[in-house]
Structure formats: structure tokens, C-alpha cells
Design a protein around this motif. Sequence first.
Motif, PDB file in Angstrom:
ATOM      1  N   VAL A 186       0.871  -1.165   0.000  1.00  0.00           N
ATOM      2  CA  VAL A 186       0.000   0.000   0.000  1.00  0.00           C
ATOM      3  C   VAL A 186       0.911   1.218   0.000  1.00  0.00           C
ATOM      4  CG1 VAL A 186      -1.758   1.309   1.283  1.00  0.00           C
ATOM      5  CG2 VAL A 186      -1.815  -1.211   1.267  1.00  0.00           C
ATOM      6  N   GLN A 239       1.303   5.705   0.007  1.00  0.00           N
ATOM      7  CA  GLN A 239       0.677   6.970   0.363  1.00  0.00           C
ATOM      8  C   GLN A 239       1.534   8.123  -0.122  1.00  0.00           C
ATOM      9  OE1 GLN A 239       0.289   7.942   4.582  1.00  0.00           O
ATOM     10  NE2 GLN A 239      -1.633   9.017   4.162  1.00  0.00           N
ATOM     11  N   ARG A 289      -1.591  12.852   0.725  1.00  0.00           N
ATOM     12  CA  ARG A 289      -2.744  12.180   0.126  1.00  0.00           C
ATOM     13  C   ARG A 289      -3.091  10.921   0.911  1.00  0.00           C
ATOM     14  NH1 ARG A 289      -2.238  11.995  -6.302  1.00  0.00           N
ATOM     15  NH2 ARG A 289      -4.421  11.457  -5.976  1.00  0.00           N
ATOM     16  N   GLY A 290      -4.086  10.204   0.438  1.00  0.00           N
ATOM     17  CA  GLY A 290      -4.567   9.035   1.142  1.00  0.00           C
ATOM     18  C   GLY A 290      -3.855   7.760   0.747  1.00  0.00           C
ATOM     19  N   LEU A 291      -4.352   6.659   1.292  1.00  0.00           N
ATOM     20  CA  LEU A 291      -3.763   5.344   1.049  1.00  0.00           C
ATOM     21  C   LEU A 291      -4.239   4.775  -0.287  1.00  0.00           C
ATOM     22  CD1 LEU A 291      -4.319   3.844   4.621  1.00  0.00           C
ATOM     23  CD2 LEU A 291      -2.189   4.792   3.701  1.00  0.00           C
ATOM     24  N   TRP A 322      -3.946   1.111  -2.543  1.00  0.00           N
ATOM     25  CA  TRP A 322      -3.515  -0.274  -2.619  1.00  0.00           C
ATOM     26  C   TRP A 322      -2.759  -0.504  -3.921  1.00  0.00           C
ATOM     27  CZ3 TRP A 322      -5.689  -4.319  -5.858  1.00  0.00           C
ATOM     28  CH2 TRP A 322      -5.219  -5.605  -5.534  1.00  0.00           C
ATOM     29  N   ARG A 335      -1.436  -7.427  -4.126  1.00  0.00           N
ATOM     30  CA  ARG A 335      -1.328  -8.443  -3.092  1.00  0.00           C
ATOM     31  C   ARG A 335      -0.815  -9.731  -3.703  1.00  0.00           C
ATOM     32  NH1 ARG A 335      -7.521 -10.694  -1.763  1.00  0.00           N
ATOM     33  NH2 ARG A 335      -7.966 -11.436  -3.865  1.00  0.00           N
ATOM     34  N   ASN A 394      -3.350  -3.549  -8.584  1.00  0.00           N
ATOM     35  CA  ASN A 394      -4.234  -2.429  -8.854  1.00  0.00           C
ATOM     36  C   ASN A 394      -4.229  -2.180 -10.366  1.00  0.00           C
ATOM     37  OD1 ASN A 394      -5.360   0.215  -9.175  1.00  0.00           O
ATOM     38  ND2 ASN A 394      -4.892   0.643  -7.037  1.00  0.00           N
ATOM     39  N   PRO A 395      -5.409  -2.166 -10.989  1.00  0.00           N
ATOM     40  CA  PRO A 395      -5.448  -1.973 -12.440  1.00  0.00           C
ATOM     41  C   PRO A 395      -4.756  -0.698 -12.905  1.00  0.00           C
ATOM     42  CG  PRO A 395      -7.578  -2.699 -11.640  1.00  0.00           C
ATOM     43  CD  PRO A 395      -6.739  -2.415 -10.419  1.00  0.00           C
ATOM     44  N   TYR A 438       4.089   0.910   2.115  1.00  0.00           N
ATOM     45  CA  TYR A 438       3.862   0.036   3.257  1.00  0.00           C
ATOM     46  C   TYR A 438       3.651  -1.404   2.808  1.00  0.00           C
ATOM     47  CZ  TYR A 438       2.713   4.376   5.756  1.00  0.00           C
ATOM     48  OH  TYR A 438       2.732   5.625   6.319  1.00  0.00           O
ATOM     49  N   MET A 471      -6.350  -5.835   6.614  1.00  0.00           N
ATOM     50  CA  MET A 471      -4.887  -5.925   6.727  1.00  0.00           C
ATOM     51  C   MET A 471      -4.539  -5.692   8.185  1.00  0.00           C
ATOM     52  SD  MET A 471      -4.013  -3.766   3.305  1.00  0.00           S
ATOM     53  CE  MET A 471      -5.234  -3.772   1.979  1.00  0.00           C
ATOM     54  N   TRP A 493       0.918  -4.082   9.810  1.00  0.00           N
ATOM     55  CA  TRP A 493       1.558  -3.218   8.825  1.00  0.00           C
ATOM     56  C   TRP A 493       2.996  -2.930   9.239  1.00  0.00           C
ATOM     57  CZ3 TRP A 493      -1.251   0.054   5.043  1.00  0.00           C
ATOM     58  CH2 TRP A 493      -2.632  -0.243   4.982  1.00  0.00           C
ATOM     59  N   GLY A 494       3.838  -2.664   8.267  1.00  0.00           N
ATOM     60  CA  GLY A 494       5.152  -2.127   8.539  1.00  0.00           C
ATOM     61  C   GLY A 494       5.082  -0.624   8.721  1.00  0.00           C
ATOM     62  N   ARG A 495       6.194  -0.027   9.125  1.00  0.00           N
ATOM     63  CA  ARG A 495       6.227   1.422   9.338  1.00  0.00           C
ATOM     64  C   ARG A 495       6.381   2.195   8.036  1.00  0.00           C
ATOM     65  NH1 ARG A 495       7.463   3.009  14.825  1.00  0.00           N
ATOM     66  NH2 ARG A 495       8.153   5.011  13.963  1.00  0.00           N
ATOM     67  N   TYR A 538      -8.960   1.847   9.779  1.00  0.00           N
ATOM     68  CA  TYR A 538      -7.562   1.952  10.204  1.00  0.00           C
ATOM     69  C   TYR A 538      -7.308   3.321  10.827  1.00  0.00           C
ATOM     70  CZ  TYR A 538      -7.191  -1.991   7.033  1.00  0.00           C
ATOM     71  OH  TYR A 538      -7.391  -3.192   6.404  1.00  0.00           O
ATOM     72  N   GLN A 552       4.018   6.522  11.599  1.00  0.00           N
ATOM     73  CA  GLN A 552       3.793   5.205  12.202  1.00  0.00           C
ATOM     74  C   GLN A 552       3.077   4.273  11.226  1.00  0.00           C
ATOM     75  OE1 GLN A 552       2.061   5.206  16.121  1.00  0.00           O
ATOM     76  NE2 GLN A 552       3.095   7.119  16.727  1.00  0.00           N
ATOM     77  N   ALA A 553       3.075   3.008  11.571  1.00  0.00           N
ATOM     78  CA  ALA A 553       2.329   2.034  10.781  1.00  0.00           C
ATOM     79  C   ALA A 553       0.838   2.209  11.026  1.00  0.00           C
ATOM     80  CB  ALA A 553       2.750   0.619  11.165  1.00  0.00           C
ATOM     81  N   PRO A 554       0.020   2.105   9.994  1.00  0.00           N
ATOM     82  CA  PRO A 554      -1.427   2.101  10.208  1.00  0.00           C
ATOM     83  C   PRO A 554      -1.813   0.949  11.139  1.00  0.00           C
ATOM     84  CG  PRO A 554      -0.931   2.445   7.889  1.00  0.00           C
ATOM     85  CD  PRO A 554       0.354   2.080   8.562  1.00  0.00           C
ATOM     86  N   TYR A 567      -9.044   5.786   8.108  1.00  0.00           N
ATOM     87  CA  TYR A 567      -9.439   5.363   6.766  1.00  0.00           C
ATOM     88  C   TYR A 567     -10.375   4.155   6.844  1.00  0.00           C
ATOM     89  CZ  TYR A 567      -5.514   8.158   5.038  1.00  0.00           C
ATOM     90  OH  TYR A 567      -4.656   9.186   4.748  1.00  0.00           O
ATOM     91  N   TYR A 592      -8.643  -3.543  -3.650  1.00  0.00           N
ATOM     92  CA  TYR A 592      -8.861  -2.992  -2.315  1.00  0.00           C
ATOM     93  C   TYR A 592      -9.038  -1.485  -2.481  1.00  0.00           C
ATOM     94  CZ  TYR A 592      -7.295  -7.347  -0.183  1.00  0.00           C
ATOM     95  OH  TYR A 592      -7.190  -8.652   0.204  1.00  0.00           O
ATOM     96  N   PHE A 640      -9.558   2.190  -0.449  1.00  0.00           N
ATOM     97  CA  PHE A 640      -9.522   2.952   0.798  1.00  0.00           C
ATOM     98  C   PHE A 640     -10.390   4.193   0.655  1.00  0.00           C
ATOM     99  CE2 PHE A 640      -6.376   0.833   3.351  1.00  0.00           C
ATOM    100  CZ  PHE A 640      -5.592   0.147   2.437  1.00  0.00           C
TER     101      PHE A 640
END
Lengths: 123, 108
Positions: free
Chosen positions: A37, A39, A43-45, A47, A50, A60-61, A94, A110, A113-115, B35, B41-43, B86, B97, B99
Motif C-alpha cells: 500500500v 501513500q 494524500r490518502g492510502l 492499494w 497483493r 491495482n489496475p 507500506y 490488513m 503493517w510495517g512502518r 484503520y 507510524q504504521a497504520p 481510513y 482494495y 480505501f
Amino acid sequence: QVQLQESGPRLVTPSETLSLTCTVSGDSIYNYYWSWVRQPAGRGLEWVGRIFPGGRIDYNPSLTGRVLMSVDTSKNQVSLTLTSVTAADSAVYYCARGRGLVDGVFYYDMDVWGRGTTVTVSS
Amino acid sequence: SYVLTQPPSVSVAPGQTASISCGGNNLGSKTVHWYQHKPGQAPVLVVHDDYDRPSGIPERFSGSTSGNTATLTITRVEAGDEADYYCQVWDGGSDVYVFGTGTKVTVL
């Protein structure tokens, strides 16, 4: 306790290839599926895609043709490759774990998550 | 492509209740996850499958759905709840997916 650690170059030249690795510790990657994922700043997240260790991959198309994901089970790692990058690909990337099929029910959240790792595309 | 719409911001005083909406076409036919994301930080997954809380998430966080709107409610808000939130679904029609646009919660 499962931990995810993203790694890779922080700076990528436009038109080149971005390569990132997610190292999973505390559990086997076989037991789950794994998403990337991103960011962009401010802006937002979004995807990216996977991968199931058993083989299935969904992207993601909006990135089809430029994105590739793979797993290295011997290293417990998940990799992301994005080709022909532009400034629009600059983002925090991420790695996230998906629980998948549990007791006959498929979960689409999910839960770990990683940082994240910051990637800037610039010459 | 499928779109999930959230209010850009919500402000709430400590101890009060914050409600964050998430709207989408035919959302009632999908399961919604929420989330919490703090800068650097991580979500963190706070609600999954509309209203279930993962282990370790306080009961102050709850999810609900009604028609084409899902809501994350935070009761007895604390300063530490200040973050971006989110919503997320799996759009089976396009195998993607999705968001939500994100909501910044500010604790006054």
C-alpha cells in the motif's frame, strides 16, 4: 509478535525501476497473503497489489503493466518492483499482512503493517 | 472505479464522542474495515468486518453500518486518538482494495 520491515532505495531516477523488499519476522509468510500500500505526500492510502505465497497475485489496475510482486520463502520476504517510475510514484510504501482464509471465512482486512519506507522519484 | 467518501476532518473535545462516516455505492453489500494512522507510524487496524475489534483495541472504538454508510465511533476521546482514519473495502467487482478518502480527527 509479527513484524514487517520495508527496505529499499530512498531515491529513484525517473523512468527507472523501483525495487522494495518487505522482511517478515515472527511468522511464516506461508500462512497469510501480503499487500503493498502506498501513500503519496499529503494524500490518502492507495492499494498497490497483493500476493499469496501459493501463487495468486492481484494488482491495482491503475498500475498494471508496471508492477510486479514476488515472494522469497527461504528469506521470508515479499518484494515489489515498479518500472518506468515518475514523480507520481513518490510515496511512503507500506507492506501489510492479510489474514486470508480463516476457519472457512476469507478476511479482507490488513491486520499488521510495517512502518513504511519513503521513496522519492527525482533526477 | 469504486469510491469511498469520508469527511476530510472531524474535531472533538476530550471525553466526547467522534463519529466518522464512510459512504459508497452499495456499501451495505461489502464488509468495511477501519484503520488509524498516525504520522510516521504504521497504520493500525481498529475495526474489521464492520464492527469487530482486533485484540488490544479499546472498546471505545466501534463500527456500525446502515444502508450505504459505515460509521466509526470513538467514545471518550483521548488526545492519543488524534490521527487520520481510513475505511477500506474489497471491491469484488474489480478485484481491488479500496480505501476511503481519509478523515483527520483533531482533539481540541
